[in-house]
Design a protein around this motif. Structure first.
Motif, PDB file in Angstrom:
ATOM      1  N   GLU A  99      64.961  25.591  62.866  1.00 49.89           N
ATOM      2  CA  GLU A  99      64.306  26.540  61.960  1.00 49.89           C
ATOM      3  C   GLU A  99      63.158  27.266  62.645  1.00 49.89           C
ATOM      4  O   GLU A  99      63.054  28.498  62.576  1.00 49.89           O
ATOM      5  N   ALA A 103      62.907  31.224  63.838  1.00 51.06           N
ATOM      6  CA  ALA A 103      61.926  32.050  63.128  1.00 51.06           C
ATOM      7  C   ALA A 103      60.911  32.664  64.087  1.00 51.06           C
ATOM      8  O   ALA A 103      60.473  33.810  63.905  1.00 51.06           O
ATOM      9  N   TRP A 113      54.184  27.398  67.368  1.00 56.28           N
ATOM     10  CA  TRP A 113      54.273  26.971  65.971  1.00 56.28           C
ATOM     11  C   TRP A 113      52.949  26.368  65.497  1.00 56.28           C
ATOM     12  O   TRP A 113      52.492  26.671  64.386  1.00 56.28           O
ATOM     13  N   GLN A 252      68.536  33.415  67.533  1.00 56.62           N
ATOM     14  CA  GLN A 252      68.710  33.067  66.120  1.00 56.62           C
ATOM     15  C   GLN A 252      70.103  32.523  65.835  1.00 56.62           C
ATOM     16  O   GLN A 252      70.283  31.657  64.980  1.00 56.62           O
ATOM     17  N   ARG A 400      55.990  26.348  55.992  1.00 63.92           N
ATOM     18  CA  ARG A 400      56.809  26.558  54.788  1.00 63.92           C
ATOM     19  C   ARG A 400      55.922  26.919  53.595  1.00 63.92           C
ATOM     20  O   ARG A 400      56.284  27.757  52.774  1.00 63.92           O
ATOM     21  N   ARG A 408      63.506  33.399  58.383  1.00 62.78           N
ATOM     22  CA  ARG A 408      64.035  32.198  59.028  1.00 62.78           C
ATOM     23  C   ARG A 408      65.548  32.310  59.116  1.00 62.78           C
ATOM     24  O   ARG A 408      66.261  31.950  58.165  1.00 62.78           O
ATOM     25  N   HIS A 411      67.658  28.079  58.161  1.00 62.16           N
ATOM     26  CA  HIS A 411      66.753  27.567  57.138  1.00 62.16           C
ATOM     27  C   HIS A 411      67.206  26.172  56.739  1.00 62.16           C
ATOM     28  O   HIS A 411      68.335  25.986  56.279  1.00 62.16           O
TER      29      HIS A 411
END
Length: 490
Positions: A99, A103, A113, A252, A400, A408, A411
């Motif tokens: 995920e 993203a 992140w 992705q 989230r 995303r 997901h």
């Protein structure tokens, strides 16, 4: 390592980036290496197949080094460990990675992140923990390679010959990494085939000798620290390939598929020889030490397969080292693009487009750690990795909540209560693994954590005083927009 990144005339921090218009926010995130499009053609991007095998070598590389689960717990616990642990740990980690990597697909991976979720200090600390755990983890592979070779050439088992073997192996493998990520990816495919094939032969020749009752035995003197540390070490690092996301063709779509395929391959690689060896042989559990699969092959099939397994172990160690070194080097490049590290860490080779400063730095750290015992290497890498993973899980849950509208492409199909439940079990296991650490590991990990924290403030000082050059947010925005304009014109 990095403070909040600034434009030369108007400060723009990574935290305030969340308040920008969404189109600017998505394009301006330091989430892609700003020199990728400039220096790398689409044909050089990493495709699905080489990525699958890079992830496989990030996590596993084959059953080599997993023998100690039998020594620590016996056949039944070892088998249950490799059957159940992926559901407890590997699958949640892979889902989180899929995920977040899709993203925010840029070099730096988990650093990006944590920075996005909690700000620059958290991103910097994440970078320190993950880089050091990865570099320490890399140190195990030349040492493991030397252990297997020493079974055929006993003279290199200790002293100066072992030091020379480990050093020469590290230098040669680091140079291979320098030649390019695509080379490393396709090399990993060949190494996987060559190192796994003898275990298919072993499984086939073991079939007539299997006795199912042997799988149900448990060691009387169980060593839970060794058992869980070995199990954890052999099934973690699923998120390491996220630091290569900026080098992947269509991340992705490619990344989730590669994670799934690598997961299936990893399960087969561990369970096949484990079932064959424990089901066909009655040997003392104390014999199941690092490198014992070569002896298993010799006892079940013959000396020729023993030597093949030993060669396979060397080839696997090469793949493991290459994959880990690639992730560590590109993490440093990504951190330089984020502004956490000085700009020279983003320098690439003119010939091979590889981050040569990151490769050199990672190799030197790994070489320095490679002379510890394998158990100390595993325990130290696990402890630092656990700290980073707890922060990564927190970043996943907080993003989230903080940015529900973030695009995303992959997901995880749970709402907040389901996500919390999914993360509770691996978080509890991470804490448990940390409690198993020895005092030496606590001292090493605590000292390295303090070092990482000090590096953040040192980088802050260097940036504020202009001692070193750092990439700024304004430079990243300008370069991304410039490349997009050129792409549109083309």
């Amino acid at each position: 390592m990095n403070p909040e990144m600034q434009h030369q005339s108007s400060p723009i921090s990574t935290r305030s980036a969340a308040t920008m218009p969404e189109t600017l926010h998505e394009s301006s995130l330091p989430k892609q290496s700003t020199n990728i499009k400039k220096h790398q053609k689409a044909s050089n991007k990493l495709g699905l197949l080489p990525l699958v095998f890079l992830i496989y070598f990030e996590v596993s590389g084959g059953p080599f080094g997993s023998e100690q689960t039998v020594q620590a717990g016996g056949p039944l616990l070892a088998i249950l460990g490799f059957v159940l642990f992926p559901f407890v740990w590997s699958i949640p980690e892979a889902l989180i990675t899929a995920e977040l990597a899709t993203a925010l697909p840029g070099n730096g991976g988990f650093v990006l992140w944590a920075d996005r979720a909690f700000g620059s200090f958290s991103g910097s600390l994440m970078g320190s923990w993950k880089f050091l755990s990865g570099a320490i983890n890399s140190a195990a592979y030349p040492a493991l390679c030397a252990d297997y070779v020493a079974r055929a050439v006993p003279s290199i088992s200790s002293g100066a010959p072992r030091v020379a073997t480990v050093t020469a192996t590290t230098v040669l493998l680091s140079f291979l990494n320098y030649t390019g990520l695509s080379v490393v990816g396709y090399t990993a495919m060949a190494l996987c085939a060559a190192s796994l094939f003898p275990f298919f032969v072993l499984a086939a020749t073991a079939l007539p000798k299997l006795r199912l009752r042997r799988w149900g035995k448990i060691a009387k003197d169980r060593d839970w620290r060794l058992f869980f540390n070995t199990l954890f070490w052999n099934l973690n690092f699923w998120d390491n390939a996220s630091t290569l996301a900026g080098e992947i063709d269509n991340p992705q779509r490619t990344f989730p598929r590669a994670l799934l395929a690598a997961g299936l391959l990893t399960s087969v690689a561990y369970l096949m020889p484990l079932l064959a060896g424990t089901g066909a042989l009655d040997v003392a559990y104390s014999d199941w030490d690092s490198g014992f699969y070569a002896d298993v092959a010799g006892m079940i099939t013959g000396h020729w397969l023993k030597y093949w397994v030993e060669v396979g172990a060397v080839l696997s160690a090469i793949g493991l080292y290459e994959a880990q070194l690639s992730s560590s080097a590109f993490q440093l490049l990504g951190m330089a693009d984020l502004g956490f590290l000085p700009k020279f860490f983003s320098l690439r080779s003119k010939w091979f487009n590889t981050p040569w400063v990151g490769i050199l730095t990672s190799s030197l750290v790994s070489l320095g750690m490679s002379f510890l015992s394998l158990e100390d290497i595993i325990s130290s890498a696990n402890f630092l990795y656990s700290l980073g993973m707890l922060l990564e899980i927190a970043s996943f849950l907080w993003l989230r909540r903080k940015e529900p509208r973030l695009k995303r492409p992959f997901h995880v199909p749970f709402r907040t209560p389901g996500l919390i439940f999914m993360c509770l079990v691996p978080s509890g296991f991470l804490i448990y693994v940390m409690t198993l650490a020895s005092w030496k590991v606590f001292v090493i990990s605590g000292g390295l954590t303090l070092f990482g924290s000090a590096m953040y403030f040192f980088m802050e000082l260097c940036k504020s005083r202009g001692f070193l050059k750092f990439t700024t947010q304004g430079e990243k925005i300008g370069e991304v927009e410039e490349e997009e304009e050129k792409s549109n014109e083309a």
